[in-house]
Design a protein around this motif. Structure first.
Motif, PDB file in Angstrom:
ATOM      1  N   THR A  71       0.392   8.054   5.067  1.00  0.00           N
ATOM      2  CA  THR A  71      -0.425   8.139   6.283  1.00  0.00           C
ATOM      3  C   THR A  71       0.186   7.338   7.419  1.00  0.00           C
ATOM      4  OG1 THR A  71      -2.432   8.418   4.949  1.00  0.00           O
ATOM      5  CG2 THR A  71      -2.728   7.745   7.243  1.00  0.00           C
ATOM      6  N   VAL A  72       0.733   6.176   7.097  1.00  0.00           N
ATOM      7  CA  VAL A  72       1.283   5.271   8.109  1.00  0.00           C
ATOM      8  C   VAL A  72       2.801   5.315   8.041  1.00  0.00           C
ATOM      9  CG1 VAL A  72       1.421   2.889   8.886  1.00  0.00           C
ATOM     10  CG2 VAL A  72      -0.732   3.770   7.971  1.00  0.00           C
ATOM     11  N   THR A  73       3.429   5.734   9.140  1.00  0.00           N
ATOM     12  CA  THR A  73       4.888   5.811   9.203  1.00  0.00           C
ATOM     13  C   THR A  73       5.463   5.004  10.357  1.00  0.00           C
ATOM     14  OG1 THR A  73       4.720   7.851  10.508  1.00  0.00           O
ATOM     15  CG2 THR A  73       4.927   8.079   8.111  1.00  0.00           C
ATOM     16  N   SER A  74       4.609   4.347  11.153  1.00  0.00           N
ATOM     17  CA  SER A  74       5.053   3.521  12.272  1.00  0.00           C
ATOM     18  C   SER A  74       3.940   2.542  12.602  1.00  0.00           C
ATOM     19  CB  SER A  74       5.392   4.380  13.496  1.00  0.00           C
ATOM     20  OG  SER A  74       4.219   5.021  13.988  1.00  0.00           O
ATOM     21  N   TRP A  75       4.265   1.563  13.430  1.00  0.00           N
ATOM     22  CA  TRP A  75       3.253   0.593  13.825  1.00  0.00           C
ATOM     23  C   TRP A  75       2.184   1.250  14.695  1.00  0.00           C
ATOM     24  CZ3 TRP A  75       0.372  -3.117  12.847  1.00  0.00           C
ATOM     25  CH2 TRP A  75      -0.268  -3.875  13.819  1.00  0.00           C
ATOM     26  N   GLU A  76       2.566   2.226  15.530  1.00  0.00           N
ATOM     27  CA  GLU A  76       1.599   2.934  16.359  1.00  0.00           C
ATOM     28  C   GLU A  76       0.621   3.730  15.504  1.00  0.00           C
ATOM     29  OE1 GLU A  76       1.125   2.581  19.555  1.00  0.00           O
ATOM     30  OE2 GLU A  76       2.745   1.094  19.605  1.00  0.00           O
ATOM     31  N   SER A  77       1.113   4.391  14.463  1.00  0.00           N
ATOM     32  CA  SER A  77       0.209   5.140  13.582  1.00  0.00           C
ATOM     33  C   SER A  77      -0.699   4.201  12.793  1.00  0.00           C
ATOM     34  CB  SER A  77       1.013   6.025  12.629  1.00  0.00           C
ATOM     35  OG  SER A  77       1.840   5.240  11.767  1.00  0.00           O
ATOM     36  N   MET A  78      -0.224   2.983  12.507  1.00  0.00           N
ATOM     37  CA  MET A  78      -1.057   1.984  11.837  1.00  0.00           C
ATOM     38  C   MET A  78      -2.222   1.585  12.743  1.00  0.00           C
ATOM     39  SD  MET A  78      -1.570  -0.175   9.242  1.00  0.00           S
ATOM     40  CE  MET A  78      -0.093  -0.694   8.377  1.00  0.00           C
ATOM     41  N   LYS A  79      -1.933   1.314  14.012  1.00  0.00           N
ATOM     42  CA  LYS A  79      -2.994   0.935  14.946  1.00  0.00           C
ATOM     43  C   LYS A  79      -3.977   2.081  15.154  1.00  0.00           C
ATOM     44  CE  LYS A  79      -0.393  -0.393  18.393  1.00  0.00           C
ATOM     45  NZ  LYS A  79      -0.050  -0.969  19.724  1.00  0.00           N
ATOM     46  N   ARG A  80      -3.451   3.298  15.262  1.00  0.00           N
ATOM     47  CA  ARG A  80      -4.315   4.451  15.486  1.00  0.00           C
ATOM     48  C   ARG A  80      -5.263   4.661  14.312  1.00  0.00           C
ATOM     49  NH1 ARG A  80      -0.669   7.450  16.915  1.00  0.00           N
ATOM     50  NH2 ARG A  80      -0.135   8.462  14.933  1.00  0.00           N
ATOM     51  N   ALA A  81      -4.758   4.574  13.098  1.00  0.00           N
ATOM     52  CA  ALA A  81      -5.605   4.741  11.914  1.00  0.00           C
ATOM     53  C   ALA A  81      -6.640   3.628  11.821  1.00  0.00           C
ATOM     54  CB  ALA A  81      -4.742   4.774  10.658  1.00  0.00           C
ATOM     55  N   PHE A  82      -6.241   2.405  12.165  1.00  0.00           N
ATOM     56  CA  PHE A  82      -7.152   1.253  12.121  1.00  0.00           C
ATOM     57  C   PHE A  82      -8.300   1.423  13.111  1.00  0.00           C
ATOM     58  CE2 PHE A  82      -8.204  -3.037  13.747  1.00  0.00           C
ATOM     59  CZ  PHE A  82      -8.721  -3.593  12.588  1.00  0.00           C
ATOM     60  N   PRO A 109       0.829  -1.207   0.000  1.00  0.00           N
ATOM     61  CA  PRO A 109       0.000   0.000   0.000  1.00  0.00           C
ATOM     62  C   PRO A 109       0.863   1.257   0.000  1.00  0.00           C
ATOM     63  CG  PRO A 109      -0.768  -1.591   1.638  1.00  0.00           C
ATOM     64  CD  PRO A 109       0.537  -2.090   1.144  1.00  0.00           C
ATOM     65  N   LEU A 110       0.448   2.246  -0.779  1.00  0.00           N
ATOM     66  CA  LEU A 110       1.201   3.491  -0.847  1.00  0.00           C
ATOM     67  C   LEU A 110       1.135   4.266   0.462  1.00  0.00           C
ATOM     68  CD1 LEU A 110       0.131   4.702  -4.408  1.00  0.00           C
ATOM     69  CD2 LEU A 110       2.251   3.578  -3.745  1.00  0.00           C
ATOM     70  N   CYS A 111       0.136   3.976   1.293  1.00  0.00           N
ATOM     71  CA  CYS A 111      -0.019   4.724   2.543  1.00  0.00           C
ATOM     72  C   CYS A 111       1.059   4.368   3.565  1.00  0.00           C
ATOM     73  CB  CYS A 111      -1.399   4.461   3.143  1.00  0.00           C
ATOM     74  SG  CYS A 111      -1.660   2.748   3.655  1.00  0.00           S
ATOM     75  N   ILE A 112       1.781   3.279   3.359  1.00  0.00           N
ATOM     76  CA  ILE A 112       2.768   2.812   4.331  1.00  0.00           C
ATOM     77  C   ILE A 112       4.164   3.261   3.914  1.00  0.00           C
ATOM     78  CG2 ILE A 112       3.776   0.800   5.457  1.00  0.00           C
ATOM     79  CD1 ILE A 112       1.202  -0.692   5.024  1.00  0.00           C
ATOM     80  N   GLN A 113       4.844   3.933   4.821  1.00  0.00           N
ATOM     81  CA  GLN A 113       6.252   4.294   4.654  1.00  0.00           C
ATOM     82  C   GLN A 113       7.019   3.723   5.838  1.00  0.00           C
ATOM     83  OE1 GLN A 113       6.721   8.519   4.157  1.00  0.00           O
ATOM     84  NE2 GLN A 113       5.750   8.546   2.146  1.00  0.00           N
ATOM     85  N   TYR A 114       7.901   2.781   5.564  1.00  0.00           N
ATOM     86  CA  TYR A 114       8.592   2.071   6.633  1.00  0.00           C
ATOM     87  C   TYR A 114       9.682   2.942   7.252  1.00  0.00           C
ATOM     88  CZ  TYR A 114       6.272  -1.852   4.406  1.00  0.00           C
ATOM     89  OH  TYR A 114       5.334  -2.677   3.864  1.00  0.00           O
ATOM     90  N   PRO A 115       9.771   2.957   8.569  1.00  0.00           N
ATOM     91  CA  PRO A 115      10.835   3.735   9.232  1.00  0.00           C
ATOM     92  C   PRO A 115      12.163   2.992   9.163  1.00  0.00           C
ATOM     93  CG  PRO A 115       9.541   2.586  10.869  1.00  0.00           C
ATOM     94  CD  PRO A 115       8.887   2.294   9.534  1.00  0.00           C
ATOM     95  N   ALA A 116      13.197   3.651   9.628  1.00  0.00           N
ATOM     96  CA  ALA A 116      14.500   2.998   9.709  1.00  0.00           C
ATOM     97  C   ALA A 116      14.471   1.951  10.808  1.00  0.00           C
ATOM     98  CB  ALA A 116      15.594   4.028   9.983  1.00  0.00           C
ATOM     99  N   ALA A 117      15.172   0.852  10.587  1.00  0.00           N
ATOM    100  CA  ALA A 117      15.198  -0.230  11.580  1.00  0.00           C
ATOM    101  C   ALA A 117      15.946   0.211  12.831  1.00  0.00           C
ATOM    102  CB  ALA A 117      15.851  -1.469  10.984  1.00  0.00           C
ATOM    103  N   ALA A 118      15.569  -0.368  13.953  1.00  0.00           N
ATOM    104  CA  ALA A 118      16.254  -0.071  15.208  1.00  0.00           C
ATOM    105  C   ALA A 118      17.692  -0.564  15.146  1.00  0.00           C
ATOM    106  CB  ALA A 118      15.512  -0.731  16.373  1.00  0.00           C
ATOM    107  N   ARG A 119      18.530  -0.008  16.009  1.00  0.00           N
ATOM    108  CA  ARG A 119      19.944  -0.388  16.007  1.00  0.00           C
ATOM    109  C   ARG A 119      20.096  -1.875  16.304  1.00  0.00           C
ATOM    110  NH1 ARG A 119      24.135   3.158  19.425  1.00  0.00           N
ATOM    111  NH2 ARG A 119      23.435   4.634  17.797  1.00  0.00           N
ATOM    112  N   GLY A 120      20.891  -2.545  15.514  1.00  0.00           N
ATOM    113  CA  GLY A 120      21.117  -3.973  15.690  1.00  0.00           C
ATOM    114  C   GLY A 120      20.057  -4.842  15.038  1.00  0.00           C
ATOM    115  N   LYS A 121      19.038  -4.216  14.408  1.00  0.00           N
ATOM    116  CA  LYS A 121      17.976  -4.962  13.739  1.00  0.00           C
ATOM    117  C   LYS A 121      18.026  -4.690  12.246  1.00  0.00           C
ATOM    118  CE  LYS A 121      16.217  -6.399  17.671  1.00  0.00           C
ATOM    119  NZ  LYS A 121      16.166  -7.827  18.062  1.00  0.00           N
TER     120      LYS A 121
END
Length: 284
Positions: free
Chosen positions: A158-169, A73-85
């Motif tokens: 619209t979605v840039t993190s897992w928290e924003s995904m849950k909030r929009a849902f 989906p175009l609405c999803i933009q993945y953030p940078a991975a956490a350190r070590g991940k």
């Protein structure tokens, strides 16, 4: 030099003159070069594109829906991975097989769907993979029908993190009107006649859990529970508290209620006599 050699020399000089003139003429006109591989590939791509345009007779609706199951989906933009991940991984079929499904129907519980989804993802996330990014990539596979249509209709970015995904849902499938309704049910809860203390307590907990963003403080929830008790149950709870329950701290009151419900559940029905069987006239 002999007489016979003179004609041969004349022929040779005539041949040399003709050869030089022909060579100079050919040098002025370059020979056509063979077509390059790049021009050939461009020509082939053009032919294939024209062929696809001729064969593709799908409607606008069909073209808009094509690839909906596999495209990101175009609405999803993945953030940078956490350190070590890492953010580079493949979603395993075992994970996609176990995640719950949500259709967007009114009888479905979106909060329950999120809880079950997070439990599955948390238990099947590799050690070196960013768990939030994995959930963002796997979540579209948990949506079907109306819910999937909603996700693909969101604006890009619209979605840039897992928290924003849950909030929009939740904003879509758990609107404010539903929150207000559940808040009213929580604040007005009443123990029914014949309903045991454990059953009333479980019903209250399920009601509160169905609206996790009720924004009610714990002491207020305990007050609603206490006021909804039948008078006899309220008196017994105060007796267990050694006074009024409201004089306890929220933590102590919650522990007391939980222990009383557990004890009542262990001995529920013990000491209760069933209604005597009516005697018949000719029983003896």
């Amino acid at each position: 030099m002999t007489r016979s050699s003179q004609p041969v020399r004349a022929h040779i000089s005539e041949f040399d003159d003709n050869f030089e003139r022909t060579l100079r003429r050919k040098r002025k006109v370059p020979e056509p070069s063979p077509p390059s591989s790049s021009s050939e590939s461009k020509f082939e791509e053009k032919e294939e594109a024209e062929k696809d345009m001729e064969v593709d007779n799908r409607t606008i609706k069909e073209l808009s829906a094509s690839g909906l199951d596999n495209a990101t989906p175009l609405c999803i933009q993945y953030p940078a991975a956490a350190r070590g991940k890492t953010e580079e991984f493949e979603l395993k079929s075992s994970l996609l097989h176990h995640i719950p499904k949500y259709h967007g129907l009114s009888m479905e519980d979106p909060n329950k769907h999120l809880k079950e989804f997070e439990v599955v993802c948390s238990s099947m996330t590799p050690v070196n993979v960013d768990g939030s990014i994995l959930k963002m990539k796997a979540f579209p596979f948990s949506l079907l029908e109306k819910a999937k249509d909603w996700l693909y209709e969101l604006a890009p970015g619209t979605v840039t993190s897992w928290e924003s995904m849950k909030r929009a849902f939740l904003e879509k499938f758990f609107p404010t009107s539903r929150v207000i309704l559940l808040r009213k049910r929580i604040s007005g809860i009443q123990q029914e006649e014949g309903e045991s203390f454990p059953t009333y307590y479980e019903r209250f907990k399920s009601l509160v859990a169905s609206c996790p963003h009720h924004q009610m403080k714990e002491e207020l929830l305990l007050q609603y529970f206490y006021e909804g008790l039948l008078p006899i149950e309220r008196q017994m709870l105060d007796a267990s508290a050694g006074g009024a329950l409201v004089d306890k701290t929220p933590t102590a009151a919650k522990t007391l209620i939980s222990n009383r419900a557990l004890n009542a559940q262990q001995y529920e029905g013990v000491g209760q006599r069933s209604n005597p069987r009516p005697h018949q006239v000719n029983e003896h």
